[in-house]
Enzyme design. Structure first.
Site, PDB file in Angstrom:
ATOM      1  N   HIS A  95      -6.573 -12.179   1.843  1.00  0.00           N
ATOM      2  CA  HIS A  95      -5.476 -11.735   0.959  1.00  0.00           C
ATOM      3  C   HIS A  95      -5.861 -11.709  -0.514  1.00  0.00           C
ATOM      4  CE1 HIS A  95      -3.809 -13.825   4.539  1.00  0.00           C
ATOM      5  NE2 HIS A  95      -3.247 -12.655   4.657  1.00  0.00           N
TER       6      HIS A  95
ATOM      7  N   GLU B 181      -1.200 -12.230  -1.494  1.00  0.00           N
ATOM      8  CA  GLU B 181      -1.851 -11.049  -2.074  1.00  0.00           C
ATOM      9  C   GLU B 181      -1.237 -10.711  -3.433  1.00  0.00           C
ATOM     10  OE1 GLU B 181      -2.188  -7.586   0.521  1.00  0.00           O
ATOM     11  OE2 GLU B 181      -2.014  -6.314  -1.245  1.00  0.00           O
TER      12      GLU B 181
ATOM     13  N   CYS C  21      -2.609   0.169   2.774  1.00  0.00           N
ATOM     14  CA  CYS C  21      -3.921   0.478   3.352  1.00  0.00           C
ATOM     15  C   CYS C  21      -3.811   1.344   4.606  1.00  0.00           C
ATOM     16  CB  CYS C  21      -4.674  -0.813   3.644  1.00  0.00           C
ATOM     17  SG  CYS C  21      -4.093  -1.623   5.128  1.00  0.00           S
TER      18      CYS C  21
HETATM   19  S1  SF4 Z   1      -7.415  -3.418   6.015  1.00  0.00           S
HETATM   20 FE1  SF4 Z   1      -5.318  -3.537   5.187  1.00  0.00          FE
HETATM   21  S2  SF4 Z   1      -4.188  -4.982   6.479  1.00  0.00           S
HETATM   22 FE2  SF4 Z   1      -6.369  -5.243   6.867  1.00  0.00          FE
HETATM   23  S3  SF4 Z   1      -6.954  -6.934   5.533  1.00  0.00           S
HETATM   24 FE3  SF4 Z   1      -7.402  -5.017   4.455  1.00  0.00          FE
HETATM   25  S4  SF4 Z   1      -5.599  -4.593   3.227  1.00  0.00           S
HETATM   26 FE4  SF4 Z   1      -5.013  -6.151   4.744  1.00  0.00          FE
END
Ligand code: SF4
Length: 337
Positions: free
Chosen positions: A96, A148, A216
């Site tokens: 995070h 985060e 994401c």
């Molecule tokens: S890919 Fe997306 S959900 Fe997975 S750890 Fe990274 S930011 Fe978090």
């Protein structure tokens, strides 16, 4: 124990016609581990192999009860803050991300740091630093108290304001309405975030968008798959932990997309049999998915439990194929020699 029959979906991702009377499971694809979680968990496992126990990890490496319990049993010690780690010991920072002051604290204590922050979280940190340097007010859409969010705000505490939900928009204050940008936590609901952006833009017409999506790929893909299957489901089961942001969002997305009910479970045993028999009659179609921090073994457990109740035909609903892999942190990469 009944066996599972895996059926197929058509090229659009929709399940092929199910037997008209049969109980069935729609299984979202993609689901489960994302590239950032995979990397973070492997980082801790390799640190254990290479350096032996104990390995200290600041906060849960990923938000999943099973993963944390499994690593604890292998000798990982989870701590809240770097000052709980013995001086000179090894500490892994979670996926995070952390604020710069956490790196400073670790350096003061001479800790050997392995930073497992997801590269896509790091991207948001870098955006926050850059826009702060350029004199922007940064409106960070996210949930108060999430690790985060704390880490990103820590990059530029005087320039970042948290916008936690639509109601928070009214109280935002900026220095210059022509230098305002929004960023977001990576694991939010795409639709809710855009609603917040629309409301922010009503107040600040010159609001800038982030240079690229902050929510994401994994969060977006899991939500898209749930949206595809939820309209056909009387019940959606999301495997994930209570403190997992992206898992909670999947429950909300399922309900928003037309599922009659949606529940979050850590384990198969958490399924309440009464969910299968609501007042409207016996559930025929159950959707199953899992958050980005959930190992597939937990989904298998859920499918087996549902099969015990007669839901033994599984139709994948595939809306994307994921191939992204992140390199491990430098400190833990295998030696090429
Ligand atoms: S890919 Fe997306 S959900 Fe997975 S750890 Fe990274 S930011 Fe978090």
């Amino acid at each position: 124990m009944p066996t599972l029959d895996m059926e197929t979906s058509d090229s659009s991702g929709a399940p092929v016609a199910a037997a008209s009377t049969g109980k069935r499971v729609l299984l979202a694809e993609p689901r489960g581990y994302c590239a950032g979680v995979d990397r973070a968990v492997e980082t801790v496992e390799r640190a254990l192999e290479k350096h032996g126990a104990p390995v200290y990890v600041r906060h849960e490496i990923v938000h999943n009860k099973h993963v944390v319990e499994t690593l604890t049993n292998k000798g990982v010690v989870f701590v809240h803050e770097a000052d709980e780690v013995p001086e000179g010991a090894m500490v892994v920072f979670s996926a995070h991300g952390v604020a710069p002051n956490v790196h400073e604290l670790a350096a003061d204590r001479g800790l050997r740091v392995i930073d497992a922050t997801c590269p896509l979280v790091n991207k948001v940190h870098n955006e926050a630093k850059r826009f702060a340097r350029d004199g922007y007010d940064i409106l960070l859409i996210g949930h108060a108290g999430h690790e985060e969010v704390i880490g990103i705000i820590g990059e530029a505490p005087d320039d970042v304001q948290l916008v936690d939900g639509l109601d928070a928009v009214a109280s935002v204050q900026v220095r210059d309405e022509n230098k305002v940008v929004w960023l977001s936590q990576t694991t939010l609901s795409v639709d809710e975030t855009m609603q917040t952006v629309v409301k922010l833009r009503e107040r600040f017409p010159n609001l800038q968008d982030p240079p690229s999506d902050d929510i994401c790929y994994a969060t977006q893909n899991r939500q898209t798959a749930v949206k595809a299957m939820a309209p056909e489901c009387e019940l959606v089961i999301v495997v994930g932990s209570r403190n997992s942001s992206n898992s909670n969002r999947l429950v909300e997305v399922a309900l928003g997309a037309g599922a009659d009910a949606a529940h979050l479970v850590d384990y198969a045993e958490d399924i309440d049999p009464s969910w299968l028999h609501p007042e409207s009659g016996e559930v025929q179609t159950i959707g199953v998915t899992s958050g980005a921090s959930v190992p597939e073994i937990l989904v298998r457990g859920v499918l087996e439990r549902l099969a015990d109740h007669g839901y033994d035909t599984v139709f994948p609903v595939t809306t994307a194929n994921e191939t992204l892999v992140f390199a491990l942190p430098r400190e833990i990469r295998p030696d090429r020699r």
